[in-house]
Design an enzyme around this catalytic site. Structure first.
Site, PDB file in Angstrom:
ATOM      1  N   LYS A 110       0.872  -1.187   0.000  1.00  0.00           N
ATOM      2  CA  LYS A 110       0.000   0.000   0.000  1.00  0.00           C
ATOM      3  C   LYS A 110       0.899   1.224   0.000  1.00  0.00           C
ATOM      4  O   LYS A 110       2.013   1.179   0.505  1.00  0.00           O
ATOM      5  CB  LYS A 110      -0.868   0.027   1.261  1.00  0.00           C
ATOM      6  CG  LYS A 110      -2.121   0.860   1.120  1.00  0.00           C
ATOM      7  CD  LYS A 110      -3.252   0.064   0.519  1.00  0.00           C
ATOM      8  CE  LYS A 110      -4.459   0.891   0.236  1.00  0.00           C
ATOM      9  NZ  LYS A 110      -5.605   0.045  -0.154  1.00  0.00           N
ATOM     10  N   ASP A 116      -7.087   4.112  -4.476  1.00  0.00           N
ATOM     11  CA  ASP A 116      -7.729   3.983  -3.156  1.00  0.00           C
ATOM     12  C   ASP A 116      -8.344   5.362  -2.913  1.00  0.00           C
ATOM     13  O   ASP A 116      -8.611   6.101  -3.878  1.00  0.00           O
ATOM     14  CB  ASP A 116      -6.696   3.597  -2.069  1.00  0.00           C
ATOM     15  CG  ASP A 116      -7.355   3.158  -0.758  1.00  0.00           C
ATOM     16  OD1 ASP A 116      -7.849   2.035  -0.685  1.00  0.00           O
ATOM     17  OD2 ASP A 116      -7.409   3.968   0.194  1.00  0.00           O
TER      18      ASP A 116
END
Ligand code: NDP
Ligand code: 2IT
Length: 451
Positions: free
Chosen positions: A130, A170
């Site tokens: 991430k 995201d």
């Protein structure tokens, strides 16, 4: 849980807290997984000996960098850039990029940690990662967003690649941002490869990737509901958020016969007692994705709806709740209120939106509750399908992608049932998802030695 297992969990967590000071979201995510898998580890001592869980909780690599850029007034701005490369036991690091002022290392480590188990659940060959920045895209011009994305990618490009690390979107990163980052990556590396997913449909993107997280969450919820002889048909659904995941969860729930009555953003929520049908969802898509407006504007367009500033939607009575905005957006009081008002199914579209006390309320009430790593896995799963299509230089039809997405969500549901069903028949989806996700990663790490 047996006392020895409890002791193991507490001593493990004491180490995590001592070694990662102040990272409360990361501690929260690790604790949830450790509590689920500790009994499994106790049953297989070699996992303890090989310190598999200790290794899983330490990122393989964390990259932090400066992102300087020039705003429209000619002023120099500096943001922080990050990529957490958490675990590559199952494949290249894979996971989104978040651009939001709240982004810090704790949040990205929690997200990368969750991603590792989520990606394992998809059954596709993807590790966990991430990244992101504390950059706030709100109120910025397209040119400012482009200059930021180019600067961010100039550094990130040194650390990613189609067989190394494949980022995606995201919060705050959608089609526009992926486009700018892909353009810069291609220019720097002089190669057209599938190093990012969520690309435009004309240049390597997969059909249904934009829809996949919200649709997948509904497919997962369908399987959950079926365990109680229910379906979306005729049910009232409360959704938080109004971004990518919320919009497509609302769309699929509506297609399946439900009545969606709320959307929210960080300033408040709207309640539409008439239901938010496809035409209204299209309005929200335009409002959020094109005009980049706020959800409160909905009530100007649809005056029967009401706007509640500075509130979250959990006070609205519903059958099914789908938190699709951000972490820790449902607390104990809100969970109690949901249950009291008759909600019997909570399906997470966001990552870790329900805090541990809220989850305890759902478990105690024995209502259906699924953690994001299971029910929002459709997004990254379809990213995996985008990677496959890029590798074979082909494009599948939306029917083909949808069929695979459907199958993957059903397989994840089956894995949760297999590992999460308790003695009284209650399906603990947290336990099921954590154990099923963990086993594959752990076994791969054992096979690959101490690396
Ligand atoms: P978007 O940026 O498209 O939308 C985010 C939505 O959540 C917006 O409505 C935003 O409101 C709201 N929001 C963001 N931060 C906060 C906050 N601190 N408090 C209240 N509301 C907030 O992001 P996505 O829809 O892509 O992501 C939503 C969630 O789903 C995240 O948890 C993400 O990690 C998760 N997720 C996303 C996937 C994907 O494929 N995109 C896949 C799996 C999970 P505002 O406009 O005010 O910021
Ligand atoms: O949290 C998530 O799973 C995502 N933001 C999607 C990641 C991806 O690589 O598609």
């Amino acid at each position: 849980m047996e006392q020895s297992t409890k002791n193991y969990v507490e001593s493990f967590m004491a180490n995590i807290v001592a070694n990662n000071p102040g990272e409360k979201e990361f501690h929260q995510a690790v604790r949830e997984v450790v509590e689920s898998v500790a009994p499994y580890i106790e049953a297989y001592p070699y996992l303890k000996e090989l310190k598999v869980l200790e290794r899983i909780a330490e990122p393989e690599r964390v990259i932090m960098f400066r992102v300087p850029w020039v705003d429209d007034k000619g002023e120099i701005q500096i943001n922080k850039g990050y990529r957490v490369q958490m675990n590559s036991a199952l494949g290249p690091y894979k996971g989104g990029l978040r651009f939001h002022p709240s982004v810090n290392l704790s949040i990205l480590k929690f997200l990368a940690f969750e991603q590792t188990f989520k990606n394992s659940l998809t059954t596709l060959p993807m590790g966990g990662g991430k990244g992101g920045s504390n950059f706030n895209p709100k109120g910025k011009s397209d040119n400012e967003v482009m200059r930021f994305c180019q600067s961010f990618m100039t550094e990130l490009s040194k650390h990613i690649g189609q067989d190394t690390d494949v980022p995606a979107g995201d919060i705050g990163v959608g089609g526009r941002e992926i486009g700018y980052m892909f353009g810069q990556y291609k220019r720097l590396r002089d190669e057209f490869t599938g190093t990012l997913t969520g690309k435009g449909l004309a240049w390597g993107g997969s059909l249904l990737r934009p829809e996949a997280t919200g649709y997948g969450a509904c497919y997962f919820a369908q399987d959950m509901l079926a365990t109680r002889g229910k379906s979306f048909n005729g049910q009232t659904v409360v959704i938080s958020g109004s971004g990518n995941v919320a919009q497509h969860a609302a769309e699929k729930a509506t297609q399946l016969g439900a009545k969606v009555v709320t959307f929210s953003d960080s300033n408040g929520f709207i309640y539409d007692p008439d239901g938010i049908d496809q035409e209204k969802i299209n309005y929200v898509k335009r409002l959020k994705n094109v005009i980049r407006g706020r959800i409160k504007e909905y009530v100007k367009e649809y005056p029967n709806a009401k706007y509640y500033p500075d509130e979250r939607p959990w006070s609205i009575p519903c059958d099914i709740a789908m938190p699709c905005a951000t972490q820790n957006e449902v607390n104990k009081e809100e969970a109690l209120l949901l249950v009291k008002n008759g909600c019997y199914c909570v399906t997470e579209g966001a990552n870790m939106p329900c805090d541990p006390d809220a989850i305890a309320v759902f478990h105690q009430a024995k209502i259906l509750y699924s953690p994001g790593k299971a029910s929002n896995a459709g997004g990254v799963a379809t990213s995996g399908l985008e990677m496959s299509q890029n590798s074979i230089r082909q494009k599948w039809t939306s029917e083909e992608v949808d069929a695979q997405l459907h199958r993957i969500m059903s397989d994840i549901h089956a894995a949760c049932v297999k590992y999460g069903t308790e003695e009284d028949g209650y399906i603990n989806y947290v336990k099921g998802a954590n154990i099923a996700g963990f086993i594959k990663v752990a076994n791969a790490m054992v096979d690959q030695g101490v690396v």
